[in-house]
Design an enzyme around this catalytic site. Sequence first.
Site, PDB file in Angstrom:
ATOM      1  N   ARG A  65       0.824  -1.433  -0.004  1.00  0.00           N
ATOM      2  CA  ARG A  65      -0.135  -0.405  -0.092  1.00  0.00           C
ATOM      3  C   ARG A  65       0.929   1.222  -0.280  1.00  0.00           C
ATOM      4  O   ARG A  65       0.448   2.063  -0.419  1.00  0.00           O
ATOM      5  CB  ARG A  65      -1.142   0.076   1.140  1.00  0.00           C
ATOM      6  CG  ARG A  65      -1.817   1.408   1.262  1.00  0.00           C
ATOM      7  CD  ARG A  65      -3.045   0.469   2.676  1.00  0.00           C
ATOM      8  NE  ARG A  65      -3.464   1.817   2.265  1.00  0.00           N
ATOM      9  CZ  ARG A  65      -3.697   3.170   3.408  1.00  0.00           C
ATOM     10  NH1 ARG A  65      -2.945   3.229   4.055  1.00  0.00           N
ATOM     11  NH2 ARG A  65      -4.684   3.625   3.644  1.00  0.00           N
ATOM     12  N   HIS A  69       0.747   4.528  -2.450  1.00  0.00           N
ATOM     13  CA  HIS A  69       0.647   5.732  -2.287  1.00  0.00           C
ATOM     14  C   HIS A  69       1.398   6.845  -2.301  1.00  0.00           C
ATOM     15  O   HIS A  69       1.483   7.860  -2.794  1.00  0.00           O
ATOM     16  CB  HIS A  69      -0.100   5.520  -0.602  1.00  0.00           C
ATOM     17  CG  HIS A  69      -1.525   5.010  -0.312  1.00  0.00           C
ATOM     18  ND1 HIS A  69      -2.420   6.042   0.511  1.00  0.00           N
ATOM     19  CD2 HIS A  69      -1.890   4.094  -0.527  1.00  0.00           C
ATOM     20  CE1 HIS A  69      -3.152   5.586   0.641  1.00  0.00           C
ATOM     21  NE2 HIS A  69      -3.074   4.080  -0.416  1.00  0.00           N
ATOM     22  N   ASN A  97      -3.865   8.993   4.686  1.00  0.00           N
ATOM     23  CA  ASN A  97      -2.245   8.457   4.915  1.00  0.00           C
ATOM     24  C   ASN A  97      -2.654   8.911   6.495  1.00  0.00           C
ATOM     25  O   ASN A  97      -2.016   7.659   7.302  1.00  0.00           O
ATOM     26  CB  ASN A  97      -0.918   9.095   3.978  1.00  0.00           C
ATOM     27  CG  ASN A  97      -0.903   8.230   3.119  1.00  0.00           C
ATOM     28  OD1 ASN A  97      -1.107   7.642   2.551  1.00  0.00           O
ATOM     29  ND2 ASN A  97      -0.263   9.187   2.051  1.00  0.00           N
ATOM     30  N   HIS A 196      -6.254  -6.206  -1.536  1.00  0.00           N
ATOM     31  CA  HIS A 196      -6.796  -6.534  -0.642  1.00  0.00           C
ATOM     32  C   HIS A 196      -6.801  -7.322  -0.106  1.00  0.00           C
ATOM     33  O   HIS A 196      -8.252  -7.382   0.805  1.00  0.00           O
ATOM     34  CB  HIS A 196      -8.157  -4.531  -0.849  1.00  0.00           C
ATOM     35  CG  HIS A 196      -7.460  -3.737  -0.577  1.00  0.00           C
ATOM     36  ND1 HIS A 196      -9.543  -3.296  -0.995  1.00  0.00           N
ATOM     37  CD2 HIS A 196      -6.589  -3.152  -0.596  1.00  0.00           C
ATOM     38  CE1 HIS A 196      -8.569  -2.055  -1.174  1.00  0.00           C
ATOM     39  NE2 HIS A 196      -7.609  -1.862  -0.229  1.00  0.00           N
TER      40      HIS A 196
END
Length: 322
Positions: A65, A69, A97, A196
């Site tokens: 992740r 990001h 975040n 996910h």
Amino acid sequence: MMSSALLSSIVSALLLLFFLFNTPSNAQLSSTFYDQTCPKALSTIRTSIRKAISSERRMAASLIRLHFHDCFVQGCDASILLDEAATSTSERSALPNKNSARGYEVIDTAKAEVEKICPGVVSCADVLAVAARDASAAVGGPSWTVKLGRRDSTTASRALAESDLPSFQSSLDQLISNFGAKGLSTRDMVALSGAHTLGQAQCFTFRDRIYSNGSDIDAGFASTRKRGCPASGQDSNLAPLDLVTPNSFDNSYYKNLMQKKGLLHSDQVLFNGGSTDSIVSEYSQNPSTFNSDFASAIIKMGDIDPLTGQNGIIRKICSSLN
């Protein structure tokens, strides 16, 4: 007879053309970038990442992740790693975040190990890209060849983090548009969403969904999730994004969506009578196709606007500027 001046001009022009067409592009990343300058870089990073994940298996999801990001904001430039002391517009405090992005210290540790053997050579952006690959492999997911040669930014953008990162409330059209703006296809988006299959989400991100009594959520699944996420309060309570195999990288995520058991709204919209239903169905039946597509998509994601050549810097410590 050709004059010496003219001949000299022609030779100079030819040499210039040769130089232009044979000089590699600054934007070109290469899997062999550190083969000569730091040949043990990748093995050193891998050892550090495996150690971190063996201590906390959930860290695999956090590292994947973190790479995602990073790349969606200013490109894959390690801007997400800069802390508040380094830049007043730190991405760490952006809404997507804040209190959720994790793994900063794991990247710092891996970078420190690399600095011991090759000081000032390997960028934080590359450490993060390699860490995401090693994290996937460590929990049974696909591996891939990471392209290298990124450099680190000297800036971060909280505003871009809040505008460019997908939201847990995003609609399908918003997700397609969001990923498309970064050069990623709808299929890339569905494949990358499969990350996910790992990790957890905070109660406030899925509360509206489980209390909606909507037709797009399995009633039993909603009831189970309500036990750890009351209608109000305890916003930071965690639940696994994949209830079946939360700590293994597999295709259960897609099977869950087909059973209306996606935890986040932005998950379930991938299988809700829309254009991506067929891709979800395909991945649920063919784990090897999902693994292959995920690897291809994350390599493609790693190509988003990297700083190369003379652009950017090599940070000595990922959280701060040199």
